[in-house]
Design a protein around this motif. Structure first.
Motif, PDB file in Angstrom:
ATOM      1  N   GLY A 195      -4.304  38.926 104.513  1.00 22.66           N
ATOM      2  CA  GLY A 195      -3.851  39.503 105.776  1.00 22.66           C
ATOM      3  C   GLY A 195      -3.321  38.492 106.765  1.00 22.66           C
ATOM      4  N   THR A 196      -3.561  37.201 106.527  1.00 17.79           N
ATOM      5  CA  THR A 196      -3.015  36.174 107.407  1.00 17.79           C
ATOM      6  C   THR A 196      -1.736  35.611 106.804  1.00 17.79           C
ATOM      7  OG1 THR A 196      -4.291  34.386 106.377  1.00 17.79           O
ATOM      8  CG2 THR A 196      -5.323  35.549 108.218  1.00 17.79           C
ATOM      9  N   GLY A 197      -0.926  34.961 107.602  1.00 16.73           N
ATOM     10  CA  GLY A 197       0.313  34.421 107.068  1.00 16.73           C
ATOM     11  C   GLY A 197       1.235  33.887 108.128  1.00 16.73           C
ATOM     12  N   PHE A 198       2.527  33.879 107.820  1.00 13.09           N
ATOM     13  CA  PHE A 198       3.571  33.346 108.685  1.00 13.09           C
ATOM     14  C   PHE A 198       4.492  34.492 109.110  1.00 13.09           C
ATOM     15  CE2 PHE A 198       3.342  29.274 105.893  1.00 13.09           C
ATOM     16  CZ  PHE A 198       2.124  28.934 106.475  1.00 13.09           C
ATOM     17  N   GLY A 199       4.472  34.831 110.391  1.00 14.94           N
ATOM     18  CA  GLY A 199       5.308  35.919 110.869  1.00 14.94           C
ATOM     19  C   GLY A 199       5.002  37.202 110.125  1.00 14.94           C
ATOM     20  N   PRO A 200       6.005  37.832 109.494  1.00 11.09           N
ATOM     21  CA  PRO A 200       5.790  39.105 108.809  1.00 11.09           C
ATOM     22  C   PRO A 200       5.294  38.959 107.377  1.00 11.09           C
ATOM     23  CG  PRO A 200       8.090  38.552 108.711  1.00 11.09           C
ATOM     24  CD  PRO A 200       7.436  37.453 109.521  1.00 11.09           C
ATOM     25  N   LEU A 201       5.125  37.727 106.891  1.00 15.31           N
ATOM     26  CA  LEU A 201       4.739  37.487 105.504  1.00 15.31           C
ATOM     27  C   LEU A 201       3.286  37.047 105.432  1.00 15.31           C
ATOM     28  CD1 LEU A 201       8.004  35.651 104.451  1.00 15.31           C
ATOM     29  CD2 LEU A 201       7.330  37.988 103.854  1.00 15.31           C
ATOM     30  N   HIS A 202       2.495  37.740 104.599  1.00 17.92           N
ATOM     31  CA  HIS A 202       1.053  37.537 104.584  1.00 17.92           C
ATOM     32  C   HIS A 202       0.508  37.376 103.173  1.00 17.92           C
ATOM     33  CE1 HIS A 202       2.021  39.927 108.219  1.00 17.92           C
ATOM     34  NE2 HIS A 202       1.138  39.136 108.797  1.00 17.92           N
ATOM     35  N   VAL A 203      -0.666  36.770 103.095  1.00 18.35           N
ATOM     36  CA  VAL A 203      -1.407  36.757 101.839  1.00 18.35           C
ATOM     37  C   VAL A 203      -1.701  38.204 101.451  1.00 18.35           C
ATOM     38  CG1 VAL A 203      -3.556  36.074 100.702  1.00 18.35           C
ATOM     39  CG2 VAL A 203      -2.456  34.513 102.345  1.00 18.35           C
ATOM     40  N   GLY A 204      -1.383  38.542 100.208  1.00 20.02           N
ATOM     41  CA  GLY A 204      -1.557  39.910  99.739  1.00 20.02           C
ATOM     42  C   GLY A 204      -0.267  40.695  99.637  1.00 20.02           C
ATOM     43  N   ASP A 205       0.827  40.158 100.207  1.00 20.32           N
ATOM     44  CA  ASP A 205       2.126  40.825 100.114  1.00 20.32           C
ATOM     45  C   ASP A 205       2.705  40.663  98.707  1.00 20.32           C
ATOM     46  OD1 ASP A 205       2.145  41.668 102.732  1.00 20.32           O
ATOM     47  OD2 ASP A 205       3.389  40.014 103.464  1.00 20.32           O
ATOM     48  N   PRO A 206       3.501  41.635  98.252  1.00 20.48           N
ATOM     49  CA  PRO A 206       4.194  41.453  96.972  1.00 20.48           C
ATOM     50  C   PRO A 206       5.278  40.390  97.092  1.00 20.48           C
ATOM     51  CG  PRO A 206       4.927  43.460  98.063  1.00 20.48           C
ATOM     52  CD  PRO A 206       3.783  42.944  98.864  1.00 20.48           C
ATOM     53  N   ALA A 207       5.571  39.714  95.990  1.00 22.08           N
ATOM     54  CA  ALA A 207       6.593  38.669  95.994  1.00 22.08           C
ATOM     55  C   ALA A 207       7.944  39.217  96.429  1.00 22.08           C
ATOM     56  CB  ALA A 207       6.701  38.046  94.605  1.00 22.08           C
ATOM     57  N   GLU A 208       8.194  40.484  96.128  1.00 22.56           N
ATOM     58  CA  GLU A 208       9.478  41.086  96.498  1.00 22.56           C
ATOM     59  C   GLU A 208       9.698  41.088  98.009  1.00 22.56           C
ATOM     60  OE1 GLU A 208       7.284  42.378  94.444  1.00 22.56           O
ATOM     61  OE2 GLU A 208       8.341  42.356  92.510  1.00 22.56           O
ATOM     62  N   LYS A 209       8.628  41.161  98.782  1.00 28.13           N
ATOM     63  CA  LYS A 209       8.776  41.154 100.235  1.00 28.13           C
ATOM     64  C   LYS A 209       9.301  39.802 100.715  1.00 28.13           C
ATOM     65  CE  LYS A 209       6.359  42.049 104.585  1.00 28.13           C
ATOM     66  NZ  LYS A 209       5.065  42.424 105.235  1.00 28.13           N
ATOM     67  N   VAL A 210       8.851  38.729 100.072  1.00 29.98           N
ATOM     68  CA  VAL A 210       9.305  37.391 100.437  1.00 29.98           C
ATOM     69  C   VAL A 210      10.808  37.263 100.201  1.00 29.98           C
ATOM     70  CG1 VAL A 210       9.063  34.919 100.016  1.00 29.98           C
ATOM     71  CG2 VAL A 210       7.051  36.406  99.896  1.00 29.98           C
ATOM     72  N   THR A 211      11.258  37.657  99.007  1.00 26.92           N
ATOM     73  CA  THR A 211      12.686  37.520  98.697  1.00 26.92           C
ATOM     74  C   THR A 211      13.530  38.502  99.493  1.00 26.92           C
ATOM     75  OG1 THR A 211      12.386  38.978  96.776  1.00 26.92           O
ATOM     76  CG2 THR A 211      12.246  36.606  96.394  1.00 26.92           C
ATOM     77  N   GLU A 212      12.943  39.637  99.851  1.00 26.13           N
ATOM     78  CA  GLU A 212      13.678  40.598 100.675  1.00 26.13           C
ATOM     79  C   GLU A 212      13.965  40.035 102.054  1.00 26.13           C
ATOM     80  OE1 GLU A 212      12.918  44.914 102.870  1.00 26.13           O
ATOM     81  OE2 GLU A 212      11.674  44.339 101.152  1.00 26.13           O
ATOM     82  N   LEU A 213      13.000  39.321 102.622  1.00 27.91           N
ATOM     83  CA  LEU A 213      13.156  38.804 103.977  1.00 27.91           C
ATOM     84  C   LEU A 213      13.822  37.433 104.028  1.00 27.91           C
ATOM     85  CD1 LEU A 213       9.751  39.817 105.616  1.00 27.91           C
ATOM     86  CD2 LEU A 213      11.944  41.001 105.710  1.00 27.91           C
ATOM     87  N   LEU A 214      13.577  36.589 103.013  1.00 32.04           N
ATOM     88  CA  LEU A 214      14.080  35.218 103.047  1.00 32.04           C
ATOM     89  C   LEU A 214      15.215  34.967 102.063  1.00 32.04           C
ATOM     90  CD1 LEU A 214      10.757  33.157 103.356  1.00 32.04           C
ATOM     91  CD2 LEU A 214      12.228  34.046 105.173  1.00 32.04           C
ATOM     92  N   GLY A 215      15.470  35.918 101.174  1.00 34.78           N
ATOM     93  CA  GLY A 215      16.508  35.722 100.185  1.00 34.78           C
ATOM     94  C   GLY A 215      15.986  34.996  98.955  1.00 34.78           C
TER      95      GLY A 215
END
Length: 256
Positions: A195-215
């Motif tokens: 549940g913690t992380g950097f801005g909108p990206l958190h531990v527990g998020d799917p990897a797809e969310k990272v690439t969706e937001l950061l490319g």
């Protein structure tokens, strides 16, 4: 220890001994909404704020409200770095809301004494650098203002190759994150708590969310996603993955 560095170590010890300035400094502050990035998409530029700025005068007053008669809550000097969070036009004068460099809250500064360049665009990864520095404290003093007394702290000396010298470094261990500061500036942040992380990206998020937001990542290393963006190779984000889920987040400013 080389006695030349004694003044630096003493100064850092004094910082560690300072009591927190506010009860607002709670670990839950790590969970900051990230609409500034989530709404942009990986292929678009980020919104206008936050952006970095630099003071252009000496002894410039920071105020509680955007008005010349408002309470003075601090001072900044020429070339001091500030994060700008917004602006307001009051009686024909532009005032900028900035992140207070030594307190948990924000402050206001007259636009006459602040320089910023908002003409160019930056990548989402570059904007995430700004978000991390805001949320975790770009300096030792700000970190203590946000989070209070760490569970544990360590002081050592590190060699900064670019400057061919050794600088003091402090590591703060908090319940939900660990942060390292070299010569008083943020150098590394590591989070693993769900549940913690950097801005909108958190531990527990799917990897797809990272690439969706950061490319697409700049690198893939040991099963993790690495981003530099246009912030350059001296800054790095690592999203450690396991079974397609983010298990840890690491930000590094390679000053050592």
């Amino acid at each position: 220890m080389d006695m030349r560095y004694l003044p630096y170590v003493v100064a850092l010890m004094l910082v560690l001994m300072m009591s927190p300035s506010s009860s607002l400094a709670q670990p839950s502050a790590l969970q900051v909404p990230g609409s500034w990035l989530a709404s942009s998409g990986a292929g678009q530029t980020v919104p206008e704020y936050p952006v970095p700025g630099q003071c252009t005068g000496d002894g410039v007053r920071l105020r509680a409200e955007p008005a010349a008669e408002a309470e003075v809550v601090g001072h900044v000097d020429r070339e001091d770095f500030l994060y700008i969070l917004g602006e307001r036009l009051v009686d024909g004068e532009t005032w900028y809301e900035v992140d207070h460099p030594a307190r948990p809250e924000q402050a206001w500064i007259s636009g006459r004494y602040l320089e910023t360049d908002r003409a160019g665009s930056v990548s989402p990864a570059h904007a995430l650098v700004w978000r991390v520095e805001l949320d975790f404290g770009a300096t030792l003093v700000k970190a203590r203002a946000l989070f209070g007394e760490p569970l544990r702290s360590e002081i050592d000396m590190v060699r900064v190759e670019a400057a061919s010298q050794e600088n003091p470094a402090v590591t703060f261990v908090y319940p939900l994150h660990t942060a390292r500061y070299v010569d008083g500036r943020l150098s590394k942040v590591h989070v693993v708590a769900k549940g913690t992380g950097f801005g909108p990206l958190h531990v527990g998020d799917p990897a797809e969310k990272v690439t969706e937001l950061l490319g697409a990542p700049d690198e893939e290393r040991d099963g993790g996603l690495i981003y530099h963006g246009d912030a350059g190779p001296s800054r790095e984000f690592l999203f450690g993955l396991k079974d397609g889920v983010v298990r840890e987040l690491l930000y590094i400013h390679w000053s050592e």
